[in-house]
Design a protein around this motif. Sequence first.
Motif, PDB file in Angstrom:
ATOM      1  N   ARG A 205      76.783 -57.272  54.413  1.00 51.99           N
ATOM      2  CA  ARG A 205      75.404 -57.536  54.052  1.00 51.99           C
ATOM      3  C   ARG A 205      75.236 -58.937  53.448  1.00 51.99           C
ATOM      4  O   ARG A 205      76.038 -59.342  52.612  1.00 51.99           O
ATOM      5  CB  ARG A 205      75.097 -56.477  53.002  1.00 51.99           C
ATOM      6  CG  ARG A 205      73.712 -56.160  52.790  1.00 51.99           C
ATOM      7  CD  ARG A 205      73.611 -55.001  51.847  1.00 51.99           C
ATOM      8  NE  ARG A 205      72.718 -54.030  52.450  1.00 51.99           N
ATOM      9  CZ  ARG A 205      71.419 -54.232  52.532  1.00 51.99           C
ATOM     10  NH1 ARG A 205      70.880 -55.312  52.008  1.00 51.99           N
ATOM     11  NH2 ARG A 205      70.659 -53.356  53.121  1.00 51.99           N
ATOM     12  N   ALA A 206      74.189 -59.674  53.841  1.00 53.22           N
ATOM     13  CA  ALA A 206      74.011 -61.039  53.347  1.00 53.22           C
ATOM     14  C   ALA A 206      73.652 -61.053  51.868  1.00 53.22           C
ATOM     15  O   ALA A 206      74.074 -61.933  51.117  1.00 53.22           O
ATOM     16  CB  ALA A 206      72.937 -61.746  54.157  1.00 53.22           C
ATOM     17  N   ALA A 207      72.862 -60.121  51.413  1.00 53.34           N
ATOM     18  CA  ALA A 207      72.487 -60.007  49.998  1.00 53.34           C
ATOM     19  C   ALA A 207      71.897 -58.633  49.780  1.00 53.34           C
ATOM     20  O   ALA A 207      71.694 -57.891  50.726  1.00 53.34           O
ATOM     21  CB  ALA A 207      71.469 -61.086  49.623  1.00 53.34           C
ATOM     22  N   GLY A 208      71.605 -58.299  48.531  1.00 52.18           N
ATOM     23  CA  GLY A 208      71.055 -56.974  48.248  1.00 52.18           C
ATOM     24  C   GLY A 208      72.125 -55.908  48.409  1.00 52.18           C
ATOM     25  O   GLY A 208      73.299 -56.228  48.566  1.00 52.18           O
ATOM     26  N   GLU A 209      71.749 -54.641  48.336  1.00 44.53           N
ATOM     27  CA  GLU A 209      72.784 -53.613  48.489  1.00 44.53           C
ATOM     28  C   GLU A 209      72.396 -52.517  49.456  1.00 44.53           C
ATOM     29  O   GLU A 209      71.238 -52.353  49.799  1.00 44.53           O
ATOM     30  CB  GLU A 209      73.156 -53.045  47.122  1.00 44.53           C
ATOM     31  CG  GLU A 209      71.969 -52.607  46.308  1.00 44.53           C
ATOM     32  CD  GLU A 209      72.378 -52.369  44.857  1.00 44.53           C
ATOM     33  OE1 GLU A 209      72.115 -51.279  44.361  1.00 44.53           O
ATOM     34  OE2 GLU A 209      72.977 -53.289  44.260  1.00 44.53           O
ATOM     35  N   THR A 210      73.432 -51.765  49.873  1.00 44.62           N
ATOM     36  CA  THR A 210      73.201 -50.730  50.881  1.00 44.62           C
ATOM     37  C   THR A 210      72.297 -49.621  50.348  1.00 44.62           C
ATOM     38  O   THR A 210      72.318 -49.312  49.169  1.00 44.62           O
ATOM     39  CB  THR A 210      74.528 -50.127  51.383  1.00 44.62           C
ATOM     40  OG1 THR A 210      74.218 -49.069  52.277  1.00 44.62           O
ATOM     41  CG2 THR A 210      75.384 -49.591  50.250  1.00 44.62           C
ATOM     42  N   LYS A 211      71.497 -49.044  51.249  1.00 40.02           N
ATOM     43  CA  LYS A 211      70.550 -48.006  50.832  1.00 40.02           C
ATOM     44  C   LYS A 211      71.123 -46.618  51.097  1.00 40.02           C
ATOM     45  O   LYS A 211      70.463 -45.626  50.905  1.00 40.02           O
ATOM     46  CB  LYS A 211      69.237 -48.156  51.610  1.00 40.02           C
ATOM     47  CG  LYS A 211      68.660 -49.563  51.620  1.00 40.02           C
ATOM     48  CD  LYS A 211      68.238 -49.987  50.214  1.00 40.02           C
ATOM     49  CE  LYS A 211      67.751 -51.411  50.139  1.00 40.02           C
ATOM     50  NZ  LYS A 211      68.681 -52.426  50.550  1.00 40.02           N
ATOM     51  N   TRP A 212      72.349 -46.593  51.614  1.00 36.72           N
ATOM     52  CA  TRP A 212      72.917 -45.308  52.009  1.00 36.72           C
ATOM     53  C   TRP A 212      74.054 -44.930  51.092  1.00 36.72           C
ATOM     54  O   TRP A 212      75.113 -45.537  51.134  1.00 36.72           O
ATOM     55  CB  TRP A 212      73.431 -45.380  53.448  1.00 36.72           C
ATOM     56  CG  TRP A 212      72.359 -45.625  54.435  1.00 36.72           C
ATOM     57  CD1 TRP A 212      71.853 -46.833  54.789  1.00 36.72           C
ATOM     58  CD2 TRP A 212      71.619 -44.651  55.166  1.00 36.72           C
ATOM     59  NE1 TRP A 212      70.847 -46.663  55.704  1.00 36.72           N
ATOM     60  CE2 TRP A 212      70.688 -45.331  55.968  1.00 36.72           C
ATOM     61  CE3 TRP A 212      71.665 -43.258  55.238  1.00 36.72           C
ATOM     62  CZ2 TRP A 212      69.800 -44.675  56.813  1.00 36.72           C
ATOM     63  CZ3 TRP A 212      70.794 -42.611  56.094  1.00 36.72           C
ATOM     64  CH2 TRP A 212      69.871 -43.318  56.864  1.00 36.72           C
ATOM     65  N   SER A 213      73.857 -43.886  50.297  1.00 35.27           N
ATOM     66  CA  SER A 213      74.960 -43.376  49.489  1.00 35.27           C
ATOM     67  C   SER A 213      75.791 -42.460  50.385  1.00 35.27           C
ATOM     68  O   SER A 213      75.358 -42.092  51.478  1.00 35.27           O
ATOM     69  CB  SER A 213      74.417 -42.573  48.319  1.00 35.27           C
ATOM     70  OG  SER A 213      73.685 -41.479  48.811  1.00 35.27           O
ATOM     71  N   PHE A 214      76.961 -42.097  49.894  1.00 30.47           N
ATOM     72  CA  PHE A 214      77.819 -41.220  50.688  1.00 30.47           C
ATOM     73  C   PHE A 214      77.104 -39.892  50.966  1.00 30.47           C
ATOM     74  O   PHE A 214      77.112 -39.375  52.071  1.00 30.47           O
ATOM     75  CB  PHE A 214      79.132 -40.964  49.933  1.00 30.47           C
ATOM     76  CG  PHE A 214      80.104 -40.175  50.736  1.00 30.47           C
ATOM     77  CD1 PHE A 214      80.853 -40.786  51.727  1.00 30.47           C
ATOM     78  CD2 PHE A 214      80.243 -38.805  50.539  1.00 30.47           C
ATOM     79  CE1 PHE A 214      81.733 -40.052  52.497  1.00 30.47           C
ATOM     80  CE2 PHE A 214      81.119 -38.063  51.314  1.00 30.47           C
ATOM     81  CZ  PHE A 214      81.865 -38.699  52.294  1.00 30.47           C
TER      82      PHE A 214
END
Length: 318
Positions: A205-214
């Motif tokens: 990812r270029a910036a920010g964080e993933t929206k998907w938890s496990f």
Amino acid sequence: MNELISIIIPCYNEEAVIPLFYEEIKRQSDFMQNKFGVSFEYLFIDDGSRDNTLSILKSLAETDRRVKYISFSRNFGKEAAMYAGLKNASGDYTAIMDADLQDPPKLLEDMYKSIVDEGFDCVATRRVSRKGEPPVRSFFARLFYKLINKISKTDIVDGARDYRLMTRQMVDSILSMGEYNRFSKGIFGWVGFRTKWLEFENTERAAGETKWSFWKLFLYSLDGIAAFSTAPLAIASVAGFIFCAAAFTMILVIIFKTLIWGDPVAGYPSLVCIIFLVSGVQMFCMGILGQYLSKTYLETKKRPIFIIKETNSTEDIK
Ligand code: UDP
Ligand code: MG
């Protein structure tokens, strides 16, 4: 008239990456515009973001006519955002792309060429590595693909991303599947058409964080199984058969033992174990039934898949 390529970008709290994404996609589309004479529209779907995503999109739209946005009344999920995008894209070709630059815009050129020159209906991408991903996540992802491909007739490709360029005909076919429980990786495979696969190395990812938890991914995988396979429903029948056969054998054994040796048939502990096991299997099968029932329940309600709060699109919004 020259051809139009629509790019659909689902965005949920992506204020950190949208400016970077816009620069990249602009560079790529200017390049393709010069080279092939195609024009572009960027259809950003703001999936109920709570940050400044929408205001950034609005300011981009003021300076660039290609920028269109559709903003949802709340977070409906990426599947709903992709569906809204496909419904409202007017391009001859349509691509879906993540906002975080994990889907390299430079592949668009090859995708377009493959469709136009080689006669494919769709060019999809799959990542060959899962570099930068937690190992536990990769392990379960692989397991999921193995399992679902065993129990579903639809081909669901391991590592496939939602990033793909499709012809109008394929987009219309996807839209004809108006189901509420959407699992795009299955839908893409289900509609068929000639698909070419491009492979690329995973980028972070270029910036920010993933929206998907496990946990979210786990639930999503269950959705996928329920949407594209009915095999789990057969587990109850298979288990029922096995247990009946076992019970029958045991009955015979006990009868013979009693008749021949006069065995008093003691065995409280084994009885408890058997009751626990059998009722456990029953509960498990009921749970599976419940899963399918709940999906059917939601399907029959015919609720809208998304609700649009605002947009700058001047065309009829669907
Ligand atoms: N996304 C969305 N709605 C959601 C979750 C994600 O529109 O509820 C978008 C997100 O903004 C991004 C894309 O889906 O453009 C992929 O999400 P992300 O990068 O977080 O997932 P990952 O790449 O980690 O699987
Ligand atoms: Mg991502």
